[in-house]
Design an enzyme around this catalytic site. Structure first.
Site, PDB file in Angstrom:
ATOM      1  CE  LYS A 153      -1.869   2.609   3.086  1.00 44.07           C
ATOM      2  NZ  LYS A 153      -1.836   3.887   2.333  1.00 44.07           N
ATOM      3  CB  CYS A 262      12.887   8.642   8.867  1.00 44.29           C
ATOM      4  SG  CYS A 262      13.657   7.647   7.606  1.00 44.29           S
ATOM      5  CD  GLU A 354      10.102  12.258  12.205  1.00 45.26           C
ATOM      6  OE1 GLU A 354       8.986  11.763  12.412  1.00 45.26           O
ATOM      7  OE2 GLU A 354      10.993  11.668  11.574  1.00 45.26           O
TER       8      GLU A 354
HETATM    9  P1  NAD Z   1       1.939   7.848   8.472  1.00 46.87           P
HETATM   10  O1  NAD Z   1       2.255   7.015   9.640  1.00 46.87           O
HETATM   11  O2  NAD Z   1       0.844   8.823   8.587  1.00 46.87           O
HETATM   12  O3  NAD Z   1       1.588   6.964   7.206  1.00 46.87           O
HETATM   13  C1  NAD Z   1       2.451   5.959   6.728  1.00 46.87           C
HETATM   14  C2  NAD Z   1       1.642   4.936   5.984  1.00 46.87           C
HETATM   15  O4  NAD Z   1       0.769   4.285   6.902  1.00 46.87           O
HETATM   16  C3  NAD Z   1       0.737   5.500   4.888  1.00 46.87           C
HETATM   17  O5  NAD Z   1       0.716   4.603   3.799  1.00 46.87           O
HETATM   18  C4  NAD Z   1      -0.614   5.538   5.567  1.00 46.87           C
HETATM   19  O6  NAD Z   1      -1.687   5.456   4.661  1.00 46.87           O
HETATM   20  C5  NAD Z   1      -0.554   4.311   6.434  1.00 46.87           C
HETATM   21  N1  NAD Z   1      -1.468   4.331   7.591  1.00 46.87           N
HETATM   22  C6  NAD Z   1      -1.956   5.409   8.233  1.00 46.87           C
HETATM   23  N2  NAD Z   1      -2.762   5.026   9.239  1.00 46.87           N
HETATM   24  C7  NAD Z   1      -2.777   3.675   9.239  1.00 46.87           C
HETATM   25  C8  NAD Z   1      -3.408   2.673  10.048  1.00 46.87           C
HETATM   26  N3  NAD Z   1      -4.193   3.007  11.062  1.00 46.87           N
HETATM   27  N4  NAD Z   1      -3.191   1.374   9.767  1.00 46.87           N
HETATM   28  C9  NAD Z   1      -2.369   1.031   8.758  1.00 46.87           C
HETATM   29  N5  NAD Z   1      -1.764   1.916   7.936  1.00 46.87           N
HETATM   30  C10 NAD Z   1      -1.951   3.228   8.190  1.00 46.87           C
HETATM   31  O7  NAD Z   1       3.330   8.544   8.101  1.00 46.87           O
HETATM   32  P2  NAD Z   1       3.606   9.582   6.933  1.00 46.87           P
HETATM   33  O8  NAD Z   1       3.148  10.888   7.429  1.00 46.87           O
HETATM   34  O9  NAD Z   1       3.142   9.059   5.638  1.00 46.87           O
HETATM   35  O10 NAD Z   1       5.202   9.514   6.867  1.00 46.87           O
HETATM   36  C11 NAD Z   1       6.016  10.283   7.635  1.00 46.87           C
HETATM   37  C12 NAD Z   1       6.585   9.497   8.797  1.00 46.87           C
HETATM   38  O11 NAD Z   1       7.278   8.346   8.352  1.00 46.87           O
HETATM   39  C13 NAD Z   1       7.598  10.269   9.597  1.00 46.87           C
HETATM   40  O12 NAD Z   1       7.345  10.136  10.966  1.00 46.87           O
HETATM   41  C14 NAD Z   1       8.915   9.612   9.252  1.00 46.87           C
HETATM   42  O13 NAD Z   1       9.929   9.743  10.187  1.00 46.87           O
HETATM   43  C15 NAD Z   1       8.520   8.218   9.048  1.00 46.87           C
HETATM   44  N6  NAD Z   1       9.501   7.528   8.221  1.00 46.87           N
HETATM   45  C16 NAD Z   1      10.346   6.627   8.796  1.00 46.87           C
HETATM   46  C17 NAD Z   1      11.301   5.978   8.050  1.00 46.87           C
HETATM   47  C18 NAD Z   1      12.230   4.972   8.638  1.00 46.87           C
HETATM   48  O14 NAD Z   1      12.806   4.205   7.895  1.00 46.87           O
HETATM   49  N7  NAD Z   1      12.393   4.920   9.928  1.00 46.87           N
HETATM   50  C19 NAD Z   1      11.393   6.222   6.688  1.00 46.87           C
HETATM   51  C20 NAD Z   1      10.523   7.149   6.138  1.00 46.87           C
HETATM   52  C21 NAD Z   1       9.580   7.779   6.924  1.00 46.87           C
END
Ligand code: NAD
Length: 450
Positions: A153, A262, A354
């Site tokens: 997804k 991140c 963050e």
């Molecule tokens: P998010 O958590 O809002 O969403 C990430 C993904 O999860 C999206 O595809 C979203 O649709 C899905 N999602 C949202 N709610 C969900 C639920 N209840 N159940 C299952 N899936 C769900 O994050 P974002 O805003 O898209 O991304 C930014 C964040 O990602 C930042 O906090 C960043 O640090 C983190 N990030 C971490 C890494 C790493 O490798 N550690 C890499 C990239 C981004």
């Protein structure tokens, strides 16, 4: 799916893919489950060949994929080309895994004992919007290599490159159902990966808040889970380093991808005796940082991904005392300039949270112990950098900073052939590196009586 918008211009894109419903998500999972036995049984050499064919077709479409990411996510064209190339490289690297998924033979009395790495079945991969292509590949390449089928997804804001990569997989000869892209909402498709009993592992990258919910949800079925979450990484600059070089490299370590990274080094710790020189040189470097149209080959930073993300970052800046900023285009699109805040209080939100935008907080420290204490004063522990000319200090500090990915006298942290992941609330498990396929297997032990 809500309408997609080009973040550089604020103009709607021509096509927005439909969001999968719960019924469609279930159907995709069922197809992946049906495709699993045949994919598991593909001979290792043939699975390897298919992954190399997939890599080759991604390479042949590298420019198309890169341009799509510039359009959908506002990534600089230079970054977007690297990201599409990273998908190709991950596939090539893990194409060597099927023939090398070794078990062990362990000496026992009265028989022979061997272990096998068996694929899990259907793996659900949930991807955020900040690096749509690489993060997808870090999950699907080792998962497929280990013999699993994948439902993936993409984030609501950035589904286009993943959808195209899914089409390319089929063109490369991967059987239908082996890699299925399921665009849709986190609360529908993402949650279904967590609750559906035929999804045997969830590989999630995203915010720490959502990651905690996913981990709790997976507990219900003792479902395997890998989490790659947020970060608040420290860039520690000791006075014995080449201060000019450290200051020159600091902006791209945090402002790359408009700070939506991140691993962004969003806290800079500078030893007090070098502080004024460092901040002066940092100001020069930040003012020279080229924040222009991401399609321009010279661009070092593009817009934020969405109006919502820009507003969330602006809310932090509204309460902070800004030291200086770089520039950003006026007019349409979700732009913010690179921004530097000087901090003395570790309780400041901008120091602890963050921000996930082009904002960096700078603070002075006195000695090595204080630097380590400040760096570790965070719920996160993803990455970090250490600038020093003393190799002993570099190693001492690297061993004591609680983070999964550190770099000395540089800011590189993600290579597909080395492990990547976080300490503390930055995640659980590791991706990439030579062991990643094993994370998509169960280790089975078999004793054969003589
Ligand atoms: P998010 O958590 O809002 O969403 C990430 C993904 O999860 C999206 O595809 C979203 O649709 C899905 N999602 C949202 N709610 C969900 C639920 N209840 N159940 C299952 N899936 C769900 O994050 P974002 O805003 O898209 O991304 C930014 C964040 O990602 C930042 O906090 C960043 O640090 C983190 N990030 C971490 C890494 C790493 O490798 N550690 C890499 C990239 C981004």
């Amino acid at each position: 799916m809500s309408t997609l918008i080009n973040p550089t211009t604020g103009v709607e894109l021509d096509h927005s893919p439909a969001s999968a419903t719960l019924v469609e998500a279930d159907a995709a999972i069922a197809r992946a489950h049906d495709a699993f036995p045949a994919w598991r049984d593909v001979a290792p050499g043939e699975r390897a060949r298919l992954l190399r064919a997939f890599a080759a077709i991604v390479d042949a479409h590298l420019e198309e994929l890169a341009q799509l990411e510039v359009l959908n996510a506002g990534h600089t064209i230079g970054n977007a080309r690297w990201e599409a190339g990273n998908v190709r490289d991950c596939l090539n690297y893990y194409s060597a895994a099927p023939e090398r998924l070794f078990g062990r033979q362990i000496p026992v009395a009265g028989g022979t004992d061997v272990t096998f790495h068996e694929p899990l079945g259907v793996v659900g991969i949930i991807v955020p919007w900040n690096f749509p292509m690489p993060i997808a590949a870090w999950g699907f390449a080792p998962a497929l290599a280990a013999g699993n089928t994948v439902v993936l997804k993409p984030a609501e804001l950035t589904p286009l490159t993943a959808i195209r990569i899914g089409e390319l997989a089929v063109e490369a000869g991967l059987p239908e159902g082996v890699l299925t892209i399921v665009p849709g909402k986190g609360s529908v498709v993402g949650e279904r990966f967590v609750t559906h009993p035929l999804v045997r592992k969830v590989c999630f990258t995203g915010s720490t808040g959502v990651g905690k919910k996913i981990m709790a949800g997976c507990a219900d079925q003792v479902k395997r889970v890998t989490l790659e979450l947020g970060g608040k990484s420290a860039n520690i600059v000791f006075a014995d380093t080449d201060v000019a070089a450290a200051a020159a490299s600091a902006p791209s370590a945090v402002f790359d991808n408009a700070g939506q990274d991140c691993c962004a080094r969003s806290r800079i710790l500078v030893q007090r005796s070098a502080y004024d020189e460092f901040v002066g040189r940092l100001e020069t470097a930040v003012r020279a940082f080229r924040v222009i149209d991401p399609a321009d080959e010279q661009s070092e930073m593009g817009p934020m991904v969405s109006a919502g993300q820009r507003d969330a970052v602006q809310a932090y800046l509204d309460t902070a005392t800004v030291a200086f900023t770089g520039s950003a285009p006026d007019g349409p699109g979700w732009w913010l300039p690179p921004t530097v805040v000087e901090t003395t209080d570790t309780r400041d939100a901008i120091w602890q949270e963050e921000v996930f935008g082009p904002v960096v907080a700078v603070m002075a420290f006195d000695d090595e112990d204080e630097a380590i204490t400040l760096a570790n004063d965070s719920d996160y522990g993803l990455s970090g950098s250490i600038f020093t000319s003393d190799v002993g200090r570099a190693l001492r500090v690297a061993r004591r900073v609680e983070a999964g990915n550190l770099s000395v006298n540089s800011h590189s942290s993600v290579r597909y052939w080395t492990p990547f992941g976080g300490y503390k609330q930055s995640g659980l498990g590791r991706e990439l590196g030579p062991d990643a396929p094993n994370a998509f297997t169960e280790e089975k032990n078999v004793f054969i009586a003589h």
